[in-house]
Scaffold this active site. Structure first.
Site, PDB file in Angstrom:
ATOM      1  N   ASP A  45       0.864  -1.295   0.027  1.00  0.00           N
ATOM      2  CA  ASP A  45      -0.082  -0.012  -0.018  1.00  0.00           C
ATOM      3  C   ASP A  45       1.036   1.059  -0.156  1.00  0.00           C
ATOM      4  OD1 ASP A  45       0.846  -0.020   2.533  1.00  0.00           O
ATOM      5  OD2 ASP A  45      -0.955  -0.253   3.572  1.00  0.00           O
ATOM      6  N   SER A  46       2.271   1.161  -0.016  1.00  0.00           N
ATOM      7  CA  SER A  46       3.051   2.117  -0.179  1.00  0.00           C
ATOM      8  C   SER A  46       2.718   2.752  -1.705  1.00  0.00           C
ATOM      9  CB  SER A  46       4.659   1.612  -0.016  1.00  0.00           C
ATOM     10  OG  SER A  46       4.649   0.569  -1.110  1.00  0.00           O
ATOM     11  N   ASP A  84      -0.846  -6.481   0.122  1.00  0.00           N
ATOM     12  CA  ASP A  84      -0.835  -5.663   1.274  1.00  0.00           C
ATOM     13  C   ASP A  84      -2.542  -5.535   1.459  1.00  0.00           C
ATOM     14  OD1 ASP A  84       0.829  -4.733   3.065  1.00  0.00           O
ATOM     15  OD2 ASP A  84       1.351  -2.977   1.990  1.00  0.00           O
ATOM     16  N   LYS A 112      -0.653  -9.568   3.336  1.00  0.00           N
ATOM     17  CA  LYS A 112       0.089  -8.895   4.473  1.00  0.00           C
ATOM     18  C   LYS A 112      -1.066  -8.096   5.152  1.00  0.00           C
ATOM     19  CE  LYS A 112       3.426  -5.810   3.843  1.00  0.00           C
ATOM     20  NZ  LYS A 112       3.233  -4.584   4.576  1.00  0.00           N
ATOM     21  N   GLU A 181       9.433  -3.986  10.441  1.00  0.00           N
ATOM     22  CA  GLU A 181       9.941  -2.796   9.686  1.00  0.00           C
ATOM     23  C   GLU A 181      10.458  -1.594  10.961  1.00  0.00           C
ATOM     24  OE1 GLU A 181       7.086  -0.847   7.270  1.00  0.00           O
ATOM     25  OE2 GLU A 181       8.237   1.058   7.088  1.00  0.00           O
TER      26      GLU A 181
END
Ligand code: KIV
Length: 263
Positions: A45-46, A84, A112, A181
């Protein structure tokens, strides 16, 4: 490259061989990344930030992610495709199952989800229905406003133990992969050693089982502040496929991340 499955990643972990992962959002870059040997592609979703220009990942919709998943799925053959779940997919079990179903129909092979130990129920529900899950811990960008920014997580001993315990709980609930992360390298190592499932790190030190970066960061097209864990592989590369190959071989040889990329 032979088809990459969860068993491939588990075997790599057992053999102590690191694997490389990269975000991808379309067919052409997915193909180039796979040709470079990258084992796992993530439709992250970046995309809300690097493609759509938002300040966070929160505005990204399920339709946006499904669209990019279909694009990537058409461009790749053997890499494992992780996708995602967008912000608020985890707001109820029903929504989680429906959203994960949509991603799997679009081509995801692993979904994810961000969340802590409380996600155990949702992860159990998904895995019971045959949907493999990667649980994203540490800095979870969908909680950026609660976290007060994109900050390193788990610096204090208490928070580090909680992240490790959450990882154990989510694996017990059925998570096949953990993604960590922005945590200290010591925590990245501790979580990877404690779990039997593969652990993928981004800003989590050199000792996680796999490494992931956002494609735009690898290619040096990041604007604004560059996070410490990022490396621009274009600097020494001849072209984009060469940058992907250099990233992949640096991960395989444990040359990346170097000390300067770690917390
Ligand atoms: O959305 C994304 O690209 C991610 C990576 C930062 C791991 O979740």
């Amino acid at each position: 490259m032979k088809t990459v499955t969860l068993s491939t990643l588990q075997a790599a972990k057992r053999a102590g061989e690191p694997f490389s992962c990269l975000t991808a959002y379309d067919a052409s870059f997915a193909h180039a990344a796979e040709e470079a040997g990258i084992e796992v592609l993530l439709v992250g979703d970046s995309l809300g930030m690097v493609l759509q220009g938002h300040a966070s990942t929160l505005p990204v919709t399920l339709d946006d992610i499904c669209y990019h998943t279909r694009c990537v799925a058409r461009g790749k053959r053997a890499s494992l495709l992780m996708v995602d779940l967008p912000f608020m997919s985890n707001s109820s079990s029903e929504r989680l199952l429906q959203d994960a179903g949509a991603l799997m129909r679009a081509g995801a092979e692993l979904v994810k989800v961000e969340g802590e130990a409380w996600m155990a129920h949702g992860i159990r529900e998904l895995t019971r229905r045959g949907v493999p899950v990667c649980a994203h811990l540490g800095l979870t960008p969908q909680s950026v406003y609660q976290l007060g920014g994109y900050k390193v997580q788990g610096r204090e001993a208490e928070q580090a133990s909680r992240i490790l315990e959450d990882a154990r709980t989510l694996v017990e609930a059925g998570a096949s992969v953990i993604l960590l992360e922005c945590v200290p390298a010591s925590l990245g190592r501790a979580v990877s050693e404690a779990l039997e499932v593969p652990v993928i790190g981004i800003g989590a030190g050199p000792d996680t089982d796999g490494q992931i970066l956002v494609m735009h960061d690898v290619l040096g097209v990041t604007h604004g502040r560059t996070p410490r864990f990022v490396k621009n592989f274009m600097v020494e590369a001849d072209d984009i496929p060469d940058a992907f190959r250099r990233y992949h071989s640096d991960v395989k040889a444990r040359r990346f991340p170097a000390e300067g990329h770690c917390f």
